[in-house]
Motif scaffolding. Structure first.
Motif, PDB file in Angstrom:
ATOM      1  N   PHE A  89      20.738  46.789  59.657  1.00 42.32           N
ATOM      2  CA  PHE A  89      22.242  46.612  59.659  1.00 42.32           C
ATOM      3  C   PHE A  89      22.803  46.247  58.470  1.00 42.32           C
ATOM      4  CE2 PHE A  89      26.415  44.594  60.844  1.00 42.32           C
ATOM      5  CZ  PHE A  89      26.285  44.689  61.750  1.00 42.32           C
ATOM      6  N   THR A  90      22.857  47.649  58.048  1.00 42.84           N
ATOM      7  CA  THR A  90      23.798  48.011  56.420  1.00 42.84           C
ATOM      8  C   THR A  90      24.790  47.134  56.517  1.00 42.84           C
ATOM      9  OG1 THR A  90      24.305  49.842  58.090  1.00 42.84           O
ATOM     10  CG2 THR A  90      22.427  50.226  55.940  1.00 42.84           C
ATOM     11  N   PRO A  91      26.233  47.579  57.553  1.00 46.33           N
ATOM     12  CA  PRO A  91      26.844  46.948  57.140  1.00 46.33           C
ATOM     13  C   PRO A  91      27.516  45.362  56.601  1.00 46.33           C
ATOM     14  CG  PRO A  91      27.408  47.451  59.270  1.00 46.33           C
ATOM     15  CD  PRO A  91      26.524  47.841  58.541  1.00 46.33           C
ATOM     16  N   ALA A 141      33.893  41.109  64.493  1.00 45.54           N
ATOM     17  CA  ALA A 141      33.550  42.330  64.878  1.00 45.54           C
ATOM     18  C   ALA A 141      31.965  42.393  64.498  1.00 45.54           C
ATOM     19  CB  ALA A 141      34.410  43.134  63.844  1.00 45.54           C
ATOM     20  N   TYR A 142      31.328  42.347  63.598  1.00 47.50           N
ATOM     21  CA  TYR A 142      30.696  42.984  62.668  1.00 47.50           C
ATOM     22  C   TYR A 142      29.227  41.581  63.331  1.00 47.50           C
ATOM     23  CZ  TYR A 142      31.742  45.751  59.133  1.00 47.50           C
ATOM     24  OH  TYR A 142      32.044  47.084  58.887  1.00 47.50           O
ATOM     25  N   LEU A 143      29.812  39.996  63.645  1.00 53.07           N
ATOM     26  CA  LEU A 143      28.887  39.464  64.134  1.00 53.07           C
ATOM     27  C   LEU A 143      28.305  40.065  65.697  1.00 53.07           C
ATOM     28  CD1 LEU A 143      27.215  36.551  63.484  1.00 53.07           C
ATOM     29  CD2 LEU A 143      29.327  35.892  65.003  1.00 53.07           C
ATOM     30  N   GLY A 179      23.235  61.431  62.073  1.00 48.10           N
ATOM     31  CA  GLY A 179      23.946  60.831  60.778  1.00 48.10           C
ATOM     32  C   GLY A 179      23.720  61.457  59.932  1.00 48.10           C
ATOM     33  N   ASP A 180      23.640  60.870  58.460  1.00 42.63           N
ATOM     34  CA  ASP A 180      23.896  61.177  56.964  1.00 42.63           C
ATOM     35  C   ASP A 180      23.035  62.568  56.778  1.00 42.63           C
ATOM     36  OD1 ASP A 180      25.574  58.630  57.579  1.00 42.63           O
ATOM     37  OD2 ASP A 180      24.593  57.526  55.255  1.00 42.63           O
ATOM     38  N   CYS A 181      22.337  62.778  57.412  1.00 39.00           N
ATOM     39  CA  CYS A 181      21.493  63.540  56.953  1.00 39.00           C
ATOM     40  C   CYS A 181      22.189  65.208  57.785  1.00 39.00           C
ATOM     41  CB  CYS A 181      20.691  64.050  56.925  1.00 39.00           C
ATOM     42  SG  CYS A 181      19.518  63.816  59.354  1.00 39.00           S
ATOM     43  N   TRP A 192      20.747  53.387  62.032  1.00 39.77           N
ATOM     44  CA  TRP A 192      21.359  53.554  62.179  1.00 39.77           C
ATOM     45  C   TRP A 192      21.397  55.000  63.867  1.00 39.77           C
ATOM     46  CZ3 TRP A 192      24.961  50.477  64.735  1.00 39.77           C
ATOM     47  CH2 TRP A 192      25.385  49.077  63.354  1.00 39.77           C
ATOM     48  N   GLY A 193      21.374  56.284  63.624  1.00 39.70           N
ATOM     49  CA  GLY A 193      21.171  57.522  64.368  1.00 39.70           C
ATOM     50  C   GLY A 193      19.649  57.731  65.398  1.00 39.70           C
ATOM     51  N   SER A 194      18.906  57.255  64.443  1.00 40.19           N
ATOM     52  CA  SER A 194      17.370  57.570  65.462  1.00 40.19           C
ATOM     53  C   SER A 194      16.696  56.539  66.592  1.00 40.19           C
ATOM     54  CB  SER A 194      15.865  56.558  64.483  1.00 40.19           C
ATOM     55  OG  SER A 194      16.615  58.069  63.616  1.00 40.19           O
TER      56      SER A 194
HETATM   57  P1  FAD Z   1      20.031  55.456  57.293  1.00 35.61           P
HETATM   58  O1  FAD Z   1      20.218  54.230  58.498  1.00 35.61           O
HETATM   59  O2  FAD Z   1      19.403  55.497  56.218  1.00 35.61           O
HETATM   60  O3  FAD Z   1      18.705  55.791  58.244  1.00 35.61           O
HETATM   61  C1  FAD Z   1      17.604  56.640  57.883  1.00 35.61           C
HETATM   62  C2  FAD Z   1      16.014  56.247  58.283  1.00 35.61           C
HETATM   63  O4  FAD Z   1      14.909  57.167  57.451  1.00 35.61           O
HETATM   64  C3  FAD Z   1      15.404  54.945  57.336  1.00 35.61           C
HETATM   65  O5  FAD Z   1      15.117  54.184  58.292  1.00 35.61           O
HETATM   66  C4  FAD Z   1      14.474  55.460  56.140  1.00 35.61           C
HETATM   67  O6  FAD Z   1      13.772  54.523  56.280  1.00 35.61           O
HETATM   68  C5  FAD Z   1      14.022  56.531  57.430  1.00 35.61           C
HETATM   69  N1  FAD Z   1      13.492  58.003  56.505  1.00 35.61           N
HETATM   70  C6  FAD Z   1      13.381  58.673  55.150  1.00 35.61           C
HETATM   71  N2  FAD Z   1      13.088  59.027  54.498  1.00 35.61           N
HETATM   72  C7  FAD Z   1      12.784  59.600  55.685  1.00 35.61           C
HETATM   73  C8  FAD Z   1      11.469  60.330  55.631  1.00 35.61           C
HETATM   74  N3  FAD Z   1      11.020  61.444  55.029  1.00 35.61           N
HETATM   75  N4  FAD Z   1      10.880  60.747  57.201  1.00 35.61           N
HETATM   76  C9  FAD Z   1      10.971  59.843  58.034  1.00 35.61           C
HETATM   77  N5  FAD Z   1      11.640  58.928  58.063  1.00 35.61           N
HETATM   78  C10 FAD Z   1      12.623  59.092  56.646  1.00 35.61           C
HETATM   79  N6  FAD Z   1      29.387  52.095  57.803  1.00 35.61           N
HETATM   80  C11 FAD Z   1      29.986  52.079  58.578  1.00 35.61           C
HETATM   81  O7  FAD Z   1      30.413  52.657  60.080  1.00 35.61           O
HETATM   82  N7  FAD Z   1      30.123  51.193  58.539  1.00 35.61           N
HETATM   83  C12 FAD Z   1      29.789  50.108  57.680  1.00 35.61           C
HETATM   84  O8  FAD Z   1      30.571  48.927  57.501  1.00 35.61           O
HETATM   85  C13 FAD Z   1      29.243  50.339  56.929  1.00 35.61           C
HETATM   86  N8  FAD Z   1      28.649  49.539  55.673  1.00 35.61           N
HETATM   87  C14 FAD Z   1      27.617  49.746  54.818  1.00 35.61           C
HETATM   88  C15 FAD Z   1      27.571  48.992  53.892  1.00 35.61           C
HETATM   89  C16 FAD Z   1      25.851  49.667  52.770  1.00 35.61           C
HETATM   90  C17 FAD Z   1      25.556  48.957  52.011  1.00 35.61           C
HETATM   91  C18 FAD Z   1      25.700  51.260  53.035  1.00 35.61           C
HETATM   92  C19 FAD Z   1      24.722  51.664  52.627  1.00 35.61           C
HETATM   93  C20 FAD Z   1      26.569  51.948  53.956  1.00 35.61           C
HETATM   94  C21 FAD Z   1      26.897  51.409  54.544  1.00 35.61           C
HETATM   95  N9  FAD Z   1      27.446  52.041  55.869  1.00 35.61           N
HETATM   96  C22 FAD Z   1      28.542  51.884  56.978  1.00 35.61           C
HETATM   97  C23 FAD Z   1      27.004  53.396  55.662  1.00 35.61           C
HETATM   98  C24 FAD Z   1      25.618  53.391  57.500  1.00 35.61           C
HETATM   99  O9  FAD Z   1      24.793  52.558  56.410  1.00 35.61           O
HETATM  100  C25 FAD Z   1      25.564  54.973  57.321  1.00 35.61           C
HETATM  101  O10 FAD Z   1      25.908  56.023  57.451  1.00 35.61           O
HETATM  102  C26 FAD Z   1      23.689  55.142  58.310  1.00 35.61           C
HETATM  103  O11 FAD Z   1      23.413  53.948  57.757  1.00 35.61           O
HETATM  104  C27 FAD Z   1      23.457  56.261  58.446  1.00 35.61           C
HETATM  105  O12 FAD Z   1      22.643  56.156  59.154  1.00 35.61           O
HETATM  106  P2  FAD Z   1      21.314  57.200  59.607  1.00 35.61           P
HETATM  107  O13 FAD Z   1      20.741  56.821  60.567  1.00 35.61           O
HETATM  108  O14 FAD Z   1      22.376  58.108  59.135  1.00 35.61           O
HETATM  109  O15 FAD Z   1      20.389  57.101  58.744  1.00 35.61           O
END
Ligand code: FAD
Ligand code: NAD
Length: 480
Positions: free
Chosen positions: A50-52, A449-451, A331-333, A23-25
């Motif tokens: 699309f995790t949702p 909304a998700y669509l 994002g999450d990190c 999502w972030g990148s």
């Molecule tokens: P991610 O989307 O997890 O992406 C991380 C990326 O980094 C991936 O491409 C991965 O392959 C890559 N990566 C991992 N390790 C490495 C590495 N060592 N080197 C290089 N790349 C790497 N949030 C909402 O707001 N609404 C929702 O409805 C919702 N539903 C969700 C449902 C589920 C089942 C889950 C699991 C989560 C849900 N979330 C939802 C939370 C949301 O998905 C996360 O907060 C979001 O994905 C975070 O985005 P991100 O870019 O930080 O990480």
């Protein structure tokens, strides 16, 4: 530059390395003017997910490919070429300004580990599944974060059902195999439990009537209630809906140990005594939230300013990693005091893209200004000097405007969750305040909304078709 030239980095531009395709990148890449940098994307996943809608893939309500968007498809539409390497980043050396990468896929070439230098780095690697060191979770539980997790769960559900109906299976074993246990009452656990109960009610019961009296779903949560981030009335609504759907909720119950056939969960009985109960299961889905990835932990350990940070990279209000130069995190990190959600990650990515576009524009104007100031000195007469001066004034005004970008501010649009039997809960932020609502109308809102949020029109059409297919033919119960 010809398309072939564009494959080579332009030595006049900085190299921007982006880790991850989540999502972030992807939000950053979507909004970034790639003409300003040599952009390199590194991720073990060559698609955006699309995790949702991932919980819907565990039961076949939606096919997983419908919520995946190939990263190459998206990158080829950018103005300037972007390089993509399918690899894990194994280490970030912030002093040398290089990342080490490793191709961990099945097929490897002669080159499968190497290093990539950067001028600027964005860490968007997300988080991994938390287990809190509880024994047996990794060996016997299923997570729900990636596509292969959803596929594994889908297979296991059917395996449990088919094994339960195997000839001469004892009643006790049947009960165990058909007990689906979900640990973690956050939105992931709740949405999965709802989807699973739907699958049973709408399809499994019809196709395999022998399991109708034994199949059950239990949701275990350590806190006093599920969905702690939702309003109180929506928590009550969810718990009541689960009761009607016959999903058992066990709150104030903490799982301590996992074996291949049962979990051990601790709760306090009516007399205040702690009890450790063995709960047999067929399928165990573990959804207890996030923990930091090793590559992020390692980077944190290299930077003294990160020593007090526990849950991820501490960033400033411009998302720059504290104590490091030219590294940003989204994002999450990243720890910026917001919940680890897609909504936050997407807004952070878009903010950073605007910030980088602005940095490039600033550098461009500043170099124009320095050329003009040299020109001013060389001007043959006053008229020419005045002309250059006017141009410089104009550029200085533009520079001031460009530099005015404020820090990152998150705008919360609300929270949505599906809770099964065509009901959803929503805490939505309006101009005038908050709206907390649950039920079937909210479910239609959740769907639309998700669509509309799906990554591409292609995804939107595929998801819609999957919903229609499920409505007309039911879910597919074959075990691939
Ligand atoms: P991610 O989307 O997890 O992406 C991380 C990326 O980094 C991936 O491409 C991965 O392959 C890559 N990566 C991992 N390790 C490495 C590495 N060592 N080197 C290089 N790349 C790497 N949030 C909402 O707001 N609404 C929702 O409805 C919702 N539903 C969700 C449902 C589920 C089942 C889950 C699991 C989560 C849900 N979330 C939802 C939370 C949301 O998905 C996360 O907060 C979001 O994905 C975070 O985005 P991100 O870019 O930080 O990480
Ligand atoms: P979470 O952190 O939201 O919830 C995990 C739950 O597991 C907690 O309530 C915790 O008390 C419980 N838990 C932890 N250890 C336990 C144990 N040993 N035994 C029993 N219970 C235990 O995790 P999540 O649901 O995976 O969500 C992660 C993030 O993704 C959150 O920020 C969430 O908001 C977001 N998300 C949002 C949605 C949505 O908006 N619809 C959907 C999924 C995820």
């Amino acid at each position: 530059r010809t398309p072939a030239d564009q494959q080579e980095p332009d030595p006049t531009k900085k190299t921007l390395v982006v880790l991850g395709t989540g999502w972030g990148s992807v939000s950053l890449l979507k909004n970034l003017d790639t003409e300003n940098y040599n952009v390199v994307v590194i991720s073990p996943r060559n698609y955006f997910l699309f995790t949702p809608l991932l919980p819907s893939c565990t039961t076949g309500t939606i096919e997983h490919r419908s919520i995946m968007e190939p990263i190459r498809n998206f990158l080829r539409h950018k103005k300037a070429a972007v390089k993509f390497y399918e690899a894990d980043c194994t280490k970030i050396d912030h002093e040398k300004k290089v990342v080490y990468i490793n191709d961990d896929s099945e097929i490897k070439g002669l080159s499968s580990t190497t290093e990539v230098p950067y001028d600027m780095l964005v860490v968007g690697v997300g988080a991994e599944n938390a287990t809190f060191g509880i024994p047996g979770v990794r060996e016997h539980g299923c997570f729900l974060k990636e596509v292969n997790d959803a596929q594994k769960i889908r297979k296991r559900i059917m395996d449990c059902c088919e094994t339960a109906t195997f000839k001469d299976q004892s009643q006790e074993e049947k009960n165990r195999l058909l007990h689906m246990v979900v640990v973690g009452g956050g939105p992931t656990g709740v949405e999965f439990a709802g989807e699973l109960q739907d699958f049973f009610e709408n399809d499994l019961k019809k196709w395999i009537p022998e399991i109708a009296n034994n199949f059950r779903v239990t949701l275990i949560e350590a806190l006093p209630n599920v969905l702690p981030m939702f309003s109180k009335n929506l928590i009550e609504y969810t718990e009541q809906t689960f009761k009607e759907e016959t999903i058992e909720i066990r709150t104030k119950t903490m799982v301590k140990n996992v074996t291949d056939t049962y979990i051990e969960a601790e709760y306090t009985d009516a007399s205040g005594k702690k009890v450790l109960e063995k709960i047999p299961y067929g399928l165990l889905v573990w959804a207890t939230g996030n923990t930091v990835r090793p590559v992020v932990k390692d980077l944190m350990s290299q930077i003294p300013a990160q020593k007090d940070s526990r849950r991820g990279l501490a960033v400033n209000e411009y998302l720059a990693v504290k104590g490091a130069e030219e590294i940003w995190a989204v994002g999450d990190c990243a720890i910026a005091n917001y919940a680890p959600t897609a909504q936050v990650a997407a807004q952070e990515g878009a903010f950073l893209a605007r910030h980088f576009n602005q940095l490039a524009k600033t550098e461009q104007i500043e170099s124009q200004l320095s050329i003009l100031s040299e020109d001013q000195g060389k001007a043959p007469n006053q008229e020419a000097r005045d002309l250059v001066f006017a141009e410089m004034k104009d550029l200085q005004r533009r520079l001031k405007r460009v530099k005015q970008m404020g820090p990152f501010e998150y705008s919360h649009q609300g929270s949505l969750a599906y809770i099964g039997s065509e009901k959803a809960v929503a805490d939505i932020s309006w101009l005038t305040g908050n709206l907390a609502t649950g039920g079937q109308l909210t479910y239609f809102f959740w769907r639309s909304a998700y669509l509309s949020m799906c990554f591409s029109t292609r995804n939107r059409v595929l998801v819609f078709v999957d919903w229609m297919k499920t409505k007309i033919f039911g879910r597919d119960v074959s075990r691939e």
